[in-house]
Every structure is written in structure tokens, then in C-alpha cells.
Design an enzyme around this catalytic site. Structure first.
Site, PDB file in Angstrom:
ATOM      1  N   GLU B 138      -3.713  -0.338   4.433  1.00 34.42           N
ATOM      2  CA  GLU B 138      -3.251  -0.341   6.173  1.00 34.42           C
ATOM      3  C   GLU B 138      -4.233  -0.913   6.939  1.00 34.42           C
ATOM      4  OE1 GLU B 138      -2.769  -0.088   9.336  1.00 34.42           O
ATOM      5  OE2 GLU B 138      -2.921   2.008   9.585  1.00 34.42           O
ATOM      6  N   GLU B 147      -9.748  -5.216  15.231  1.00 32.02           N
ATOM      7  CA  GLU B 147     -10.496  -4.642  14.018  1.00 32.02           C
ATOM      8  C   GLU B 147     -10.868  -5.723  13.097  1.00 32.02           C
ATOM      9  OE1 GLU B 147      -9.370  -0.714  12.597  1.00 32.02           O
ATOM     10  OE2 GLU B 147      -7.979  -0.729  14.613  1.00 32.02           O
TER      11      GLU B 147
END
Lengths: 378, 378
Positions: B138, B147
Site C-alpha cells: 500500500e 511520497e
């Protein structure tokens, strides 16, 4: 994943016996905050802070006129500019962040580029062409020592201050006093609802997703407890919230203090409740600093900057509040022995860990169960 | 000083031509967030996220039964545990933060220690004893790519996935659509009051403290503008706030995509307003991922995880909103050509910079002034 905010990772690594600060991490965790103008503005809008430094400089011009000055962590450059306006011959304004560029512009816009030299770098790394007569710095963090920035001032002093030099400020003190506050009940409610929430989360995860997460209850409990109950709170308290005699728990002579002197703060003191029937909800820590010059060249006008609870003169530092859960019912004349110790966090040398003990003897003569609590200044 | 929060400093340094990530700084800025259980819980409470992965695994057990699995960034270990419960022979659960210790406890508490091996380390550094049949992760951030965690999944895939291996999820898409929202007016008000406040601050500083700070007006203006108007906002929008046809601006095949493929996202698309008389307040970006297995071993039940605006199925990712100031009055049938490009921030490779252009042709035939705005995903 989806992470919205930065956390705070450690900036320390042990290398054999000596502790090494990772400069990059330290910059990421700490310095970068000061690179934002809104943060500089917040400090520049603190009237108590501004007035104290302004008066300290302009009511003691003799310390600056024709002298050389070093401003440690100049930020926007305000203290360096004032020093120049007070007649300094030369001012070295050292700033670790890109804020140095704004400071340089500000110096130029105020026509002081011939006096103020802005140097971008950390004080530990830079070199000056001469020793200075005055070191000025606004280095104080929450409860004085958070941020551990005084280390850099000490380094600057030992490397660059003349033997006859003066420190601005010259002295600092930490205070601790018993308080009443409504915040504790709120925090306890937040903590309890977080834990209730956790337990329904456990049930759901087991029922819908077939995983038993109860083994994480204890660590979650501890994490939440630290967050809600053990982290010191920022607050500008009303003086009437102080319900007993505060005590000085640390005195620092900025001209002589060593890093060793400030690594740990330890104090035991007696205090007594000075108001009728109330609740001892915790303790508040604050500080003051003084501008007294030095024994060889004392200030002509001593100035004090205090962050004590005040009706009109709150500061951006406020006070750090350490809450007791549950509060104690106390009254006028009840005595307490308070033990305090503060150390730097093992993970981040700019954060603090506090141990607070309190032994209460009521005026009735009854001795309450001694308390010993741990807190974090984050 | 008195700094209450961490900022976000750069984690990149240019070394000749190649860009180098400072791992310590990257950890301070990024990974550390995932070391907190409350943050893991936030993700574990995201029903849309949980259901999608849960169903993807248990409705496609044939991909897991007797197979070897690698979970990249296992966090609490939930995906590794489900993989084991679905019949995996061996699961390697890699986690960079101390959360690995909680994951290990959780695995043990659920009696899967013989199947799930938790490895603390970054996927780029660790070594596995064998190649794996499935990589599950994930890895999605806000608007999919914030990110930049998919880089690590690619690294894991290229090093450890068998040629016949399957990726969970297997595909990802980014969406962009025109929206209406009240947030923009609020943000503009906040921005304007911040600037008004600045101007009275300038006056005070000049009057009381004799320093002219007006030279900082432009940089402060830019800093505040970036903060209030150019930073993408997190929001779970109502579907009716989407006022035109959204478009897919990026498709990723997780089995074949390279880091180069995701460094930049570029798209031009035509859209048209589908509601009567409204305001085009900006654009919203979201993503979906799919679990389809691979061409050689397709999933028996394809699962979708979408973060699109939804009445009942909001996610912790929400949507990223890029606001236009001022909004445009538009109506049904108005057409627009939208140009979008997204690159990684030069200071922090996990944050994004977006350029959004919009050329509006009203149904009346009138052509509006083309817009070109810059945004930051922080």
C-alpha cells in the site's frame, strides 16, 4: 499510505561513547522552521520580547557605541540592526538558514550594510576576523532550554568574546510553580475517548478483517498517554492560576555557564498553597532573562524579560504546563516538597524529558501519597 | 526563539549530475510519521482501503496459496498477515521504521510467525533469501504519487519479483476534474487578512522600533501566497462538487512502470461543464488502483480501490484540490482545454509541484483569458 505531516525523528547517533548530532537531520527537524518569514514575524510581533531587547540595547548604548558585536542566530537581523543603530562599529550577524538572505536585504534597506555583515552558516563552523565586545542573541526556547540553542551561544562566547566582553542577555532563570487549570480535564477526556475508540477499532478489525490487534493495546495506550497526558502544554496562564509560591529552579550566568551546566536541571524546593480550597492541577514552568552587562562593565539600565503568567504581557513562549491526573484538592497553607529534573531527550537533543515529584502535606497534618510523573517537552 | 513545530527541510543534494537523497533527513521528514500507531490506526480505519485489500487478497486466494509474498512497507503488518491467512507459504514483511517491532508482535499474536518474517530495513538495503511470487504494497500517497513511495516498490519488483510474479495492486490511474468549492473564498480571505496584518506590522516596527521592514513585503507576500493559495488542499468532496467531465491523466502498469515513467506526469485534455450556471473554483485530483493480477495469471475477481469524490466512501486520501482565484462563472456546455504537469520538488523528492493551465471557451463562443497557475503538494 497518505501521510500529511512530518514527524520528529532522532538527530542523535552514538559513536562509541560520544554523541554525534546529524547536522542534516537537525536542520530538517529544527532550523528549517526559522526559514519562514511568518515564524520570524511571530517573534517580531512579541512586544514583550521586542521591548526588552530594544530597551536593553538603547538604554545601554555605551555597550554598543564604537564596539564590535556578534548576533548569534540573527534571523531577520533585527538585533544586529538595533546594535548598529545604537552605534556599533561592526556587527557580525550569523544565521544558519536562508533567512540570512532576507536579513541582508533588511540591513541594506536600512542603510547599515557598512556596519552589519550577515554571515550564513552555523556558529560552530564560521570564522570571524576578530573577537567581539558584545554577544547578543535571542536563544531562549520554551521553558528556556528547549531547542538547546544556548549551546551555540556558549560556543560563540568561548571562541569570539573578548575577556572583557559582555553577554546580552547576561543572566537567565527558570521558574516552576503550582497551578490550577481546566486543561487537564479536557486532556483526560480526549485521552479516554481515544482509548474507547481504540477498543471499538479492535472489535471491528477482529470481526470484519479477522485480525486480533489487542497485542498493540499497551503500546497504543502508552503512545496516547504520552501525547495527551505527558506532553507539556503551551499556555499563557492568568496569574491567578498560580496557586502557590513559585521557585527558581535554575540560574544561569551567560558569561560563565558551560554546556555541562545546562545538560541537566535538578531542583528540590518547598512550596505552599496560597489560595483557599482549590485544585492542584499541575505545575507551570517559565523563565526570565536579564540584561545586566558584566561586573567589569555593568549595564546603566538593567532590563528584564519575563515570561511569567501575566494579564497583559503574554509572550509567544507562554509557559510550559505539566498536568497532574487527577488533580489534588488542596487549600491555603498546604505544603509540598517538589522535586524536578530535566534532561535532553535521547532521540533529539533539542527536546526535553522532565521528571516531577510532589509530596503534599496538608495543613490538617495529613500526608498525601507522593506523586512521581514523567513529562516530555516536544 | 520558541519554535513549536517542525518544518520540512530539503532531503536532496546534487552530487555532480546525479541527485542524492540524504537518508537521515528523509527519515526525519518522512518515515518517522509511520512509526506512530495513531497514524497506522488512521489507515487501518479507512474502510475503503481495508475492504479493497482484504477482498483483493481473499477473493483471489489462488495468487497466495502456497506462494511467496513480499509486503513493501508493511507498517502494522496487516497485508502480510492477510497474505498468510490466505495461504501464503512465506511472507517477507519489510518495514523501515520501528513499527516493525509492533508488526512482529502482531504476527506472533495471530500465530503466523512461521509464515510471516518481519524485516526492519529499507527495501533498497535489505536482501531476501529467494524471489517472490507476489509483491503487495500500500504505497499510494495523496494524489497517488506524493511520497514517491512507488520508487521503492519498483526497486523491490526489479530485485525480488519472479518473471511470472504478480503485483498487488497491478494498475493505478490519476484523475483530474473541474470542481466548485467554497474553500477558495475562505483561503483568499485568510490570505488577505494575513497581508493586511503584515502592513500594520510594518508600521509598528517602523514607528516603535525604528526599522523599515518593507523590503520583506514581497518575499512575505510570496510565502503567504504559496501557503494560502498555491498549496493543494486535502478534501473529501461531494460528487456534486465535480462540475465537469474528469479525465484520466496518468495510467501506471505496476508490473512494467519505471521510476522514469513517474518522475513527471503530463496531460492535456478537453473537458466541458456539465451543470448549469456555476463557478469553476478549481480542479480536484484523485486516483484509483486496481487488483487484476497479471496477463499470465489474471485475478479471478478484479478489485478496485478508488479515492474519487463519494457520498459514503470517503478515504483518508481524500482528493487534492487546486483552487483558482478568482473562480470563473461557467455554465453547462462550456468547454475547456486543461494542461497539467506535475514534477517532484527540487528540495524534497517526496513532495510535488504542479502546473495547471486552463483555456475556457464559453458556449456563447466567447474565449476567456487563458489561466496558468502553479501549485504545491506538500
Amino acid at each position: 499510505m497518505g501521510s500529511s505531516s512530518n514527524g520528529a525523528a532522532g538527530n542523535l547517533t552514538a559513536k562509541g561513547n560520544e554523541v554525534v548530532v546529524d547536522k542534516g537531520v537537525d536542520f530538517a527537524n529544527y532550523f528549517c522552521t526559522y526559514a519562514f518569514l511568518y515564524h520570524q514575524k511571530e517573534m517580531l510581533c512579541d512586544r514583550v520580547r521586542m521591548d526588552a531587547y530594544f530597551n536593553a540595547i538603547f538604554e545601554n548604548k555605551e555597550h554598543f557605541r564604537g564596539k564590535t558585536v556578534l548576533d548569534v542566530g540573527t534571523g531577520s537581523g533585527i538585533l544586529a540592526i538595533w546594535s548598529a543603530q545604537a552605534g556599533a562599529r561592526k556587527v557580525y550577524a550569523v544565521e544558519a538558514t536562508k533567512m540570512s538572505e532576507h536579513a541582508r536585504e533588511l540591513v541594506k534597506a536600512n542603510n547599515l550594510q557598512d556596519v552589519v555583515e550577515v554571515i550564513e552558516g552555523s556558529i560552530e563552523d564560521i570564522t570571524l576576523p576578530e573577537k567581539v565586545d558584545v554577544i547578543i542573541s535571542e536563544w531562549m526556547g520554551y521553558f528556556l532550554l528547549r531547542e538547546s540553542m544556548f549551546d551555540s551561544v556558549i560556543c560563540a562566547r568561548d571562541r569570539w568574546l573578548k575577556p572583557t566582553g559582555v553577554m546580552y542577555p547576561s543572566h537567565a532563570r527558570m521558574w516552576l510553580g503550582p497551578i490550577r487549570s481546566g486543561q487537564g480535564d479536557q486532556k483526560m477526556n480526549d485521552y479516554e475517548s481515544a482509548m474507547n475508540d481504540w477498543h471499538s477499532f479492535l472489535e471491528e478489525t477482529k470481526t470484519y478483517y479477522g485480525v486480533d490487534m489487542s497485542v498493540l493495546t499497551k503500546p497504543f495506550h502508552e503512545e496516547q498517554r504520552k501525547y495527551y497526558l505527558q506532553t507539556a502544554l503551551w499556555n499563557n496562564l492568568h496569574p491567578e492560576q498560580v496557586i502557590g509560591l513559585p521557585a527558581v529552579i535554575k540560574e544561569i550566568d551567560c558569561l560563565t555557564a558551560t554546556v555541562n551546566d545546562i545538560l541537566t536541571v535538578r531542583a528540590n524546593f518547598l512550596s505552599s498553597i496560597t489560595v483557599e480550597k482549590t485544585r492542584l492541577c499541575g505545575f507551570a514552568g517559565w523563565f526570565d532573562v536579564h540584561f545586566r552587562g558584566s561586573s567589569v562593565s555593568p549595564a546603566s539600565h538593567e532590563i528584564e524579560l519575563t515570561t511569567a503568567p501575566s494579564i497583559d504581557n503574554g509572550t509567544h513562549w507562554g509557559q510550559q504546563v505539566f498536568l497532574l491526573h487527577p488533580p489534588l484538592r488542596v487549600g491555603e497553607g498546604d505544603d509540598m516538597m517538589v522535586t524536578f529534573s530535566m534532561n535532553r531527550s535521547k532521540e533529539n537533543h533539542r527536546l526535553m524529558e522532565v521528571e516531577l515529584g510532589c509530596e503534599m502535606r496538608l495543613s490538617s497534618g495529613k500526608q498525601l501519597q507522593p506523586l512521581a510523573k514523567k513529562f516530555y517537552i516536544e
